[in-house]
Design a protein around this motif. Structure first.
Motif, PDB file in Angstrom:
ATOM      1  N   ALA A 192       0.364 -13.570   0.726  1.00 19.42           N
ATOM      2  CA  ALA A 192      -0.398 -12.538   0.035  1.00 19.42           C
ATOM      3  C   ALA A 192       0.598 -11.554  -0.560  1.00 19.42           C
ATOM      4  N   LEU A 193       0.229 -10.966  -1.677  1.00 14.69           N
ATOM      5  CA  LEU A 193       1.025  -9.914  -2.298  1.00 14.69           C
ATOM      6  C   LEU A 193       0.301  -8.591  -2.061  1.00 14.69           C
ATOM      7  N   ARG A 194       0.980  -7.663  -1.412  1.00 18.73           N
ATOM      8  CA  ARG A 194       0.332  -6.391  -1.057  1.00 18.73           C
ATOM      9  C   ARG A 194       1.021  -5.245  -1.803  1.00 18.73           C
ATOM     10  N   PHE A 195       0.218  -4.480  -2.543  1.00 17.17           N
ATOM     11  CA  PHE A 195       0.718  -3.369  -3.350  1.00 17.17           C
ATOM     12  C   PHE A 195       0.157  -2.058  -2.802  1.00 17.17           C
ATOM     13  N   GLU A 196       1.038  -1.116  -2.502  1.00 17.52           N
ATOM     14  CA  GLU A 196       0.599   0.173  -1.989  1.00 17.52           C
ATOM     15  C   GLU A 196       0.564   1.235  -3.080  1.00 17.52           C
ATOM     16  N   SER A 197       0.983   0.857  -4.284  1.00 18.23           N
ATOM     17  CA  SER A 197       0.810   1.710  -5.467  1.00 18.23           C
ATOM     18  C   SER A 197       0.454   0.811  -6.641  1.00 18.23           C
ATOM     19  N   ALA A 198      -0.137   1.363  -7.662  1.00 19.39           N
ATOM     20  CA  ALA A 198      -0.665   0.555  -8.769  1.00 19.39           C
ATOM     21  C   ALA A 198       0.418   0.050  -9.704  1.00 19.39           C
ATOM     22  N   LYS A 219      -9.241   0.554 -11.405  1.00 17.89           N
ATOM     23  CA  LYS A 219      -9.827  -0.233 -10.320  1.00 17.89           C
ATOM     24  C   LYS A 219      -8.828  -0.433  -9.176  1.00 17.89           C
ATOM     25  N   VAL A 220      -7.578  -0.703  -9.521  1.00 19.70           N
ATOM     26  CA  VAL A 220      -6.546  -0.901  -8.497  1.00 19.70           C
ATOM     27  C   VAL A 220      -6.317   0.392  -7.721  1.00 19.70           C
ATOM     28  N   LYS A 221      -6.221   1.496  -8.440  1.00 21.99           N
ATOM     29  CA  LYS A 221      -6.010   2.781  -7.770  1.00 21.99           C
ATOM     30  C   LYS A 221      -7.176   3.123  -6.853  1.00 21.99           C
ATOM     31  N   ALA A 222      -8.384   2.806  -7.277  1.00 19.65           N
ATOM     32  CA  ALA A 222      -9.556   3.069  -6.437  1.00 19.65           C
ATOM     33  C   ALA A 222      -9.505   2.242  -5.161  1.00 19.65           C
ATOM     34  N   ARG A 223      -9.079   0.994  -5.283  1.00 19.91           N
ATOM     35  CA  ARG A 223      -8.973   0.128  -4.099  1.00 19.91           C
ATOM     36  C   ARG A 223      -7.904   0.645  -3.144  1.00 19.91           C
ATOM     37  N   ILE A 224      -6.765   1.072  -3.695  1.00 15.07           N
ATOM     38  CA  ILE A 224      -5.687   1.603  -2.859  1.00 15.07           C
ATOM     39  C   ILE A 224      -6.141   2.887  -2.163  1.00 15.07           C
ATOM     40  N   ALA A 225      -6.861   3.728  -2.871  1.00 13.44           N
ATOM     41  CA  ALA A 225      -7.362   4.968  -2.276  1.00 13.44           C
ATOM     42  C   ALA A 225      -8.337   4.675  -1.138  1.00 13.44           C
ATOM     43  N   PHE A 235      -3.694  -2.739  -2.380  1.00  9.68           N
ATOM     44  CA  PHE A 235      -4.413  -3.765  -3.139  1.00  9.68           C
ATOM     45  C   PHE A 235      -3.696  -5.075  -2.878  1.00  9.68           C
ATOM     46  N   GLU A 236      -4.435  -6.106  -2.510  1.00  9.08           N
ATOM     47  CA  GLU A 236      -3.814  -7.354  -2.069  1.00  9.08           C
ATOM     48  C   GLU A 236      -4.344  -8.549  -2.850  1.00  9.08           C
ATOM     49  N   LEU A 237      -3.419  -9.448  -3.217  1.00 12.21           N
ATOM     50  CA  LEU A 237      -3.761 -10.722  -3.834  1.00 12.21           C
ATOM     51  C   LEU A 237      -3.496 -11.834  -2.833  1.00 12.21           C
TER      52      LEU A 237
END
Length: 296
Positions: free
Chosen positions: A228-234, A273-279, A284-286
């Motif tokens: 999985a790819l995990r992003f903690e910022s957009a 959308k990504v920022k909303a998911r991170i918040a 945000f994870e793929l």
């Protein structure tokens, strides 16, 4: 084949064939962005290259063919493991990629050759030329997988093996779902959206790879690699999406039909959308799934 719900008639998908390949892989930007992102933001402790090397099972004295070597990202590690008695041949359809591979593979203790060519025609090499043949992530772009798999099988020496690495068709569903929702919101025409692939493309995918490969090889073993790819910022995700995947292929297929302003809006919509998911959850994870098929 996609179906345009507005007209209930089959819609011809865009052609991601030879012309697209030559443009897409005419520079290192998209490919390197994907490779960098996969390695920096992976959740699996082992890299995909580590997994491939395990499947190759090299002693160092093998003759290795890298079919579709790209920028040499995987070949670099393979070549550094070869020694006296070994050699490597790298084949790619793109002269630009071959040039990059030559620059990137900085350590090789054995002979190394770079050849421009297509996977569909390896007639320059006699039967049983190589101890190992690797074809990593090329089947997204192969129109006749039986032909290419037959060529790979023909080139493997008795006692050797080939590895074929494939990403699952439904890998990274989170990216595709968000992308197409945003395209509809921004107002891209339904006919254009319907012609874009909604998953990873290719005629040989995880669902049918075992069957196709088994027509050419006596033994085919699937070795999955789940990540999985995990992003903690957009920001890094947006680079991966817009630069690495060129808006899931939409930017390339749009040509001059749609203004840059529409892609600016698409970027902004996906970013929101990504920022909303991170918040909401902190990241945000793929989800990703690949497999290496070891064939002998």
């Amino acid at each position: 084949m996609n179906v345009d719900n507005a007209h209930s008639t089959p819609t011809q998908l865009f052609d991601f064939g030879l012309d697209y390949i030559r443009v897409h892989f005419g520079s290192n930007t998209a490919l390197y962005t994907q490779q960098m992102t996969h390695n920096v933001y992976r959740q699996n402790r082992a890299t995909m290259v580590d997994h491939i090397l395990d499947c190759l099972d090299l002693t160092g004295r093998e003759a290795v063919l890298d079919l579709g070597c790209g920028n040499g990202f995987i070949l670099r590690d393979v070549a550094s493991r070869l020694r006296y008695g070994g050699r490597a041949v790298a084949v790619d359809i793109s002269p630009a990629m071959l040039e990059l591979a030559q620059r990137n593979v900085t350590i090789s203790w054995a002979p190394l050759e770079f050849v421009e060519g297509r996977a569909e025609d390896l007639s320059r090499y006699p039967d049983g030329t190589f101890d190992r043949v690797m074809a990593n992530f090329i089947f997204h772009y192969i129109e006749d997988p039986d032909l290419v798999c037959g060529e790979i099988a023909r080139l493997v020496k008795p006692g050797g093996h080939a590895i074929v690495t494939i990403e699952a068709r439904h890998s990274m569903p989170e990216m595709y779902q968000m992308h197409f929702d945003a395209m509809e919101t921004v107002g891209f025409p339904a006919e254009f959206i319907a012609r874009l692939p909604r998953t990873r493309r290719g005629k040989m995918v995880l669902d049918n790879a075992q069957e196709i490969l088994s027509r050419q090889f006596g033994t085919v073993e699937e070795r999955p690699y789940v990540d999985a790819l995990r992003f903690e910022s957009a920001e890094p995700y947006m680079t991966f999406y817009a630069t690495g995947h060129r808006f899931c292929g939409a930017r390339a297929m749009a040509a001059d039909d749609y203004p840059d302003s529409m892609f600016d809006q698409l970027y902004a919509e996906v970013e929101a959308k990504v920022k909303a998911r991170i918040a909401e959850v902190g990241y945000f994870e793929l989800s990703k799934q690949n497999s290496v098929f070891v064939c002998s």
